[in-house]
Design a protein around this motif. Structure first.
Motif, PDB file in Angstrom:
ATOM      1  N   ASP A  99      -8.478  -1.624  10.369  1.00 57.48           N
ATOM      2  CA  ASP A  99      -9.190  -0.567   9.665  1.00 57.48           C
ATOM      3  C   ASP A  99      -8.355   0.124   8.592  1.00 57.48           C
ATOM      4  O   ASP A  99      -8.908   0.686   7.653  1.00 57.48           O
ATOM      5  CB  ASP A  99      -9.676   0.482  10.670  1.00 57.48           C
ATOM      6  CG  ASP A  99     -10.611  -0.117  11.706  1.00 57.48           C
ATOM      7  OD1 ASP A  99     -11.419  -0.969  11.328  1.00 57.48           O
ATOM      8  OD2 ASP A  99     -10.507   0.273  12.883  1.00 57.48           O
ATOM      9  N   GLY A 100      -7.035   0.131   8.742  1.00 51.29           N
ATOM     10  CA  GLY A 100      -6.209   0.850   7.792  1.00 51.29           C
ATOM     11  C   GLY A 100      -5.412  -0.071   6.883  1.00 51.29           C
ATOM     12  O   GLY A 100      -5.740  -1.236   6.697  1.00 51.29           O
ATOM     13  N   HIS A 101      -4.341   0.505   6.301  1.00 56.77           N
ATOM     14  CA  HIS A 101      -3.447  -0.268   5.445  1.00 56.77           C
ATOM     15  C   HIS A 101      -4.181  -0.953   4.299  1.00 56.77           C
ATOM     16  O   HIS A 101      -3.958  -2.113   4.001  1.00 56.77           O
ATOM     17  CB  HIS A 101      -2.691  -1.333   6.268  1.00 56.77           C
ATOM     18  CG  HIS A 101      -1.881  -0.761   7.392  1.00 56.77           C
ATOM     19  ND1 HIS A 101      -1.420  -1.532   8.429  1.00 56.77           N
ATOM     20  CD2 HIS A 101      -1.468   0.509   7.655  1.00 56.77           C
ATOM     21  CE1 HIS A 101      -0.738  -0.762   9.284  1.00 56.77           C
ATOM     22  NE2 HIS A 101      -0.766   0.480   8.817  1.00 56.77           N
ATOM     23  N   TRP A 102      -5.051  -0.239   3.640  1.00 56.62           N
ATOM     24  CA  TRP A 102      -5.792  -0.793   2.511  1.00 56.62           C
ATOM     25  C   TRP A 102      -5.939   0.277   1.446  1.00 56.62           C
ATOM     26  O   TRP A 102      -6.204   1.422   1.788  1.00 56.62           O
ATOM     27  CB  TRP A 102      -7.177  -1.293   2.956  1.00 56.62           C
ATOM     28  CG  TRP A 102      -7.949  -1.848   1.807  1.00 56.62           C
ATOM     29  CD1 TRP A 102      -8.936  -1.221   1.086  1.00 56.62           C
ATOM     30  CD2 TRP A 102      -7.765  -3.107   1.189  1.00 56.62           C
ATOM     31  NE1 TRP A 102      -9.375  -2.007   0.071  1.00 56.62           N
ATOM     32  CE2 TRP A 102      -8.660  -3.192   0.115  1.00 56.62           C
ATOM     33  CE3 TRP A 102      -6.909  -4.190   1.431  1.00 56.62           C
ATOM     34  CZ2 TRP A 102      -8.742  -4.296  -0.718  1.00 56.62           C
ATOM     35  CZ3 TRP A 102      -6.992  -5.289   0.611  1.00 56.62           C
ATOM     36  CH2 TRP A 102      -7.899  -5.337  -0.444  1.00 56.62           C
ATOM     37  N   PRO A 103      -5.765  -0.043   0.149  1.00 57.65           N
ATOM     38  CA  PRO A 103      -5.412  -1.346  -0.436  1.00 57.65           C
ATOM     39  C   PRO A 103      -3.979  -1.778  -0.097  1.00 57.65           C
ATOM     40  O   PRO A 103      -3.231  -1.015   0.526  1.00 57.65           O
ATOM     41  CB  PRO A 103      -5.576  -1.105  -1.941  1.00 57.65           C
ATOM     42  CG  PRO A 103      -6.301   0.171  -2.088  1.00 57.65           C
ATOM     43  CD  PRO A 103      -6.019   0.972  -0.872  1.00 57.65           C
ATOM     44  N   PRO A 104      -3.580  -2.987  -0.543  1.00 57.02           N
ATOM     45  CA  PRO A 104      -2.282  -3.529  -0.140  1.00 57.02           C
ATOM     46  C   PRO A 104      -1.094  -2.627  -0.457  1.00 57.02           C
ATOM     47  O   PRO A 104      -0.128  -2.605   0.308  1.00 57.02           O
ATOM     48  CB  PRO A 104      -2.209  -4.845  -0.923  1.00 57.02           C
ATOM     49  CG  PRO A 104      -3.628  -5.262  -1.098  1.00 57.02           C
ATOM     50  CD  PRO A 104      -4.383  -3.975  -1.300  1.00 57.02           C
ATOM     51  N   HIS A 105      -1.164  -1.858  -1.566  1.00 56.60           N
ATOM     52  CA  HIS A 105      -0.001  -1.045  -1.928  1.00 56.60           C
ATOM     53  C   HIS A 105       0.232   0.117  -0.962  1.00 56.60           C
ATOM     54  O   HIS A 105       1.265   0.776  -1.016  1.00 56.60           O
ATOM     55  CB  HIS A 105      -0.139  -0.523  -3.369  1.00 56.60           C
ATOM     56  CG  HIS A 105      -1.221   0.495  -3.556  1.00 56.60           C
ATOM     57  ND1 HIS A 105      -2.475   0.155  -4.043  1.00 56.60           N
ATOM     58  CD2 HIS A 105      -1.252   1.834  -3.331  1.00 56.60           C
ATOM     59  CE1 HIS A 105      -3.219   1.246  -4.095  1.00 56.60           C
ATOM     60  NE2 HIS A 105      -2.500   2.282  -3.675  1.00 56.60           N
ATOM     61  N   THR A 106      -0.732   0.373  -0.048  1.00 55.90           N
ATOM     62  CA  THR A 106      -0.537   1.435   0.943  1.00 55.90           C
ATOM     63  C   THR A 106       0.220   0.944   2.175  1.00 55.90           C
ATOM     64  O   THR A 106       0.495   1.740   3.080  1.00 55.90           O
ATOM     65  CB  THR A 106      -1.886   2.018   1.392  1.00 55.90           C
ATOM     66  OG1 THR A 106      -2.633   1.014   2.103  1.00 55.90           O
ATOM     67  CG2 THR A 106      -2.690   2.511   0.202  1.00 55.90           C
ATOM     68  N   GLN A 107       0.544  -0.338   2.213  1.00 53.20           N
ATOM     69  CA  GLN A 107       1.306  -0.863   3.349  1.00 53.20           C
ATOM     70  C   GLN A 107       2.666  -0.178   3.432  1.00 53.20           C
ATOM     71  O   GLN A 107       3.303   0.109   2.412  1.00 53.20           O
ATOM     72  CB  GLN A 107       1.506  -2.376   3.204  1.00 53.20           C
ATOM     73  CG  GLN A 107       0.266  -3.199   3.461  1.00 53.20           C
ATOM     74  CD  GLN A 107      -0.010  -3.374   4.953  1.00 53.20           C
ATOM     75  OE1 GLN A 107       0.692  -2.822   5.801  1.00 53.20           O
ATOM     76  NE2 GLN A 107      -1.048  -4.137   5.265  1.00 53.20           N
ATOM     77  N   ARG A 108       3.126   0.028   4.647  1.00 50.81           N
ATOM     78  CA  ARG A 108       4.440   0.603   4.904  1.00 50.81           C
ATOM     79  C   ARG A 108       5.152  -0.243   5.959  1.00 50.81           C
ATOM     80  O   ARG A 108       4.528  -0.989   6.706  1.00 50.81           O
ATOM     81  CB  ARG A 108       4.322   2.054   5.403  1.00 50.81           C
ATOM     82  CG  ARG A 108       3.650   3.001   4.414  1.00 50.81           C
ATOM     83  CD  ARG A 108       4.492   3.176   3.144  1.00 50.81           C
ATOM     84  NE  ARG A 108       3.918   4.145   2.223  1.00 50.81           N
ATOM     85  CZ  ARG A 108       3.103   3.834   1.233  1.00 50.81           C
ATOM     86  NH1 ARG A 108       2.737   2.565   1.037  1.00 50.81           N
ATOM     87  NH2 ARG A 108       2.638   4.778   0.436  1.00 50.81           N
ATOM     88  N   GLY A 109       6.462  -0.114   6.025  1.00 49.63           N
ATOM     89  CA  GLY A 109       7.229  -0.821   7.045  1.00 49.63           C
ATOM     90  C   GLY A 109       7.237  -2.318   6.876  1.00 49.63           C
ATOM     91  O   GLY A 109       7.245  -3.064   7.862  1.00 49.63           O
ATOM     92  N   LEU A 110       7.257  -2.783   5.625  1.00 50.88           N
ATOM     93  CA  LEU A 110       7.300  -4.220   5.371  1.00 50.88           C
ATOM     94  C   LEU A 110       8.661  -4.787   5.751  1.00 50.88           C
ATOM     95  O   LEU A 110       9.643  -4.064   5.933  1.00 50.88           O
ATOM     96  CB  LEU A 110       6.990  -4.502   3.907  1.00 50.88           C
ATOM     97  CG  LEU A 110       5.596  -4.088   3.427  1.00 50.88           C
ATOM     98  CD1 LEU A 110       5.469  -4.293   1.925  1.00 50.88           C
ATOM     99  CD2 LEU A 110       4.517  -4.871   4.165  1.00 50.88           C
ATOM    100  N   ASN A 111       8.706  -6.109   5.875  1.00 53.08           N
ATOM    101  CA  ASN A 111       9.955  -6.777   6.241  1.00 53.08           C
ATOM    102  C   ASN A 111      11.034  -6.503   5.196  1.00 53.08           C
ATOM    103  O   ASN A 111      10.739  -6.424   3.990  1.00 53.08           O
ATOM    104  CB  ASN A 111       9.715  -8.283   6.354  1.00 53.08           C
ATOM    105  CG  ASN A 111      10.793  -8.986   7.143  1.00 53.08           C
ATOM    106  OD1 ASN A 111      11.006  -8.695   8.308  1.00 53.08           O
ATOM    107  ND2 ASN A 111      11.472  -9.931   6.519  1.00 53.08           N
ATOM    108  N   PRO A 112      12.292  -6.358   5.592  1.00 51.85           N
ATOM    109  CA  PRO A 112      13.355  -6.110   4.602  1.00 51.85           C
ATOM    110  C   PRO A 112      13.450  -7.195   3.543  1.00 51.85           C
ATOM    111  O   PRO A 112      13.772  -6.914   2.387  1.00 51.85           O
ATOM    112  CB  PRO A 112      14.627  -6.054   5.460  1.00 51.85           C
ATOM    113  CG  PRO A 112      14.160  -5.670   6.815  1.00 51.85           C
ATOM    114  CD  PRO A 112      12.804  -6.293   6.977  1.00 51.85           C
TER     115      PRO A 112
END
Length: 396
Positions: free
Chosen positions: A229-242
């Protein structure tokens, strides 16, 4: 019939396969499991309270009471673990993709051939109701002889699944044209009746490459790392892999060994998550609208000069026996594996097809990273092809 005793290697995202295999009193039970992660072992102990839980894989592989082994570990570890289990005489289920290089895939197949131990690949999409419906329609001659196949793969929450852990790194996956697309390439091969011979691809890291919100090296994923339900659009993603060094938009063209022309497109910008197959024959075409129960496959096989929404035939996708796991495919996949362990014989999944899907993905990734130059897909040794096509039976 006594339960088959199942040993499991890995209890991460594909732990659902182990839970599907755990059927105490109904044919199989998980009796041993190994995972190096303490948190995974804690979860496994709850799921399988009577099983031996260990951090060491050899305790599972070398256990004389284990009848078969499930390899559910990260992709780049498949060959080493599968070959060890095969040499120990344990029938092996390898989660797809088979591995991340052609050489490692060939090593698995060659080891199964040399040892005579049964090898099964978990390409569960071959058991998805929508795929089997399309294959049945093609086999019935509904659209004539297949001439081209187009696949569009919309990956709406790919940022959650593929860019927050090891999936985002080339060293562990090669790239998403292998790790992700190998499943659709396998289905495409199955529907078209041939294997990719020549591939050409283009792509880029367009969606998550500029996102600065990366975890520090060694920092674990957040508790809410995944949500539909969350993390949309893609630029709102957080905690991506290093580290993120795989492409998230890709286009692949293929010529199969039977002359069929095919294409595959994958995009992580899209808000929805499903696969669209268009299969065109010399007497019509079919296309799926949705890929789960409640969806339809439409067939157009009479001539028309303009677009018409109403198709000549509309086929509902059958309801799944069990909604758990890939639209109900996983229980059917496990049914086939358990039957194969007990009886041997041919299966709908294919080690040769799994290898050819990886080979197409590897060479397509080579092409993508070399300006789209065409690549030839290496064939498999004829002796191995013959062995697996006979249902892993030697001649004589």
């Amino acid at each position: 019939m006594s339960d088959l005793r199942i040993g499991v290697l890995g209890y991460g995202l594909r732990g659902s396969i182990a839970r599907t295999a755990h059927r105490p009193g109904a044919g199989s039970r998980v009796t041993a499991l190994a995972d190096p992660d303490p948190a995974a072992r804690t979860e496994a102990a709850t799921a399988f309270p009577d099983a031996l839980i260990s951090s060491a894989h050899h305790k599972v592989v070398e256990d004389p009471d284990i009848d078969a082994v499930l390899v559910l570990t990260p992709d780049h570890t498949h060959a080493g673990l599968a070959c060890e289990a095969l040499r120990a005489g344990k029938p092996v289920f390898v989660e797809k993709p088979l591995d991340i290089t052609v050489e490692r895939c060939d090593e698995i197949l060659r080891t199964a051939y040399e040892t005579g131990t049964r090898l099964y690949i978990g390409h569960n999409m071959r058991h998805m109701p929508v795929v089997r419906l399309m294959r049945d329609l093609i086999a019935a001659g509904t659209i004539g002889e297949v001439k081209t196949v187009w696949v569009r793969h919309f990956v709406g929450y790919g940022g959650d699944w593929y860019f927050k852990d090891w999936h985002a790194e080339r060293q562990y996956t090669t790239g998403l044209l292998l790790q992700k697309a190998a499943h659709d390439i396998d289905v495409l091969h199955w529907l078209a009746g041939g294997y990719a011979r020549d591939v050409q691809a283009m792509g880029d890291l367009m969606v998550y490459g500029d996102n600065p919100h990366r975890r520090e090296p060694g920092e674990p994923k957040a508790a809410d790392w995944y949500t539909r339900d969350g993390h949309w659009p893609p630029h709102t993603q957080r905690g991506l892999n290093p580290v993120i060094d795989i492409e998230d938009v890709s286009l692949l063209n293929m010529r199969l060994d039977n002359g069929v022309l095919a294409s595959y497109q994958q995009c992580h910008f899209t808000p929805d998550y499903w696969r669209n197959y268009t299969v065109i024959g010399d007497a019509g075409r079919l296309e799926n609208f949705g890929d789960g129960p409640g969806s339809t496959v439409k067939v157009w096989n009479t001539r028309r000069s303009v677009y018409r929404e109403d198709a000549d035939e509309i086929h509902p996708v059958p309801e799944a026996q069990d909604e758990a796991g890939h639209g109900g495919a996983d229980p059917l996949l496990m049914d086939e594996f358990l039957r194969f362990v007990r009886e041997g014989g041919r299966t709908d999944t294919s080690p040769v097809a799994a290898r050819m899907a990886v080979a197409a993905g590897v060479r397509a990734t080579d092409s993508l990273r070399d300006g789209g130059t065409p690549r030839r897909v290496p064939p498999l040794e004829p002796a191995l092809v013959e062995y697996f096509e006979r249902g892993q039976q030697r001649t004589g």
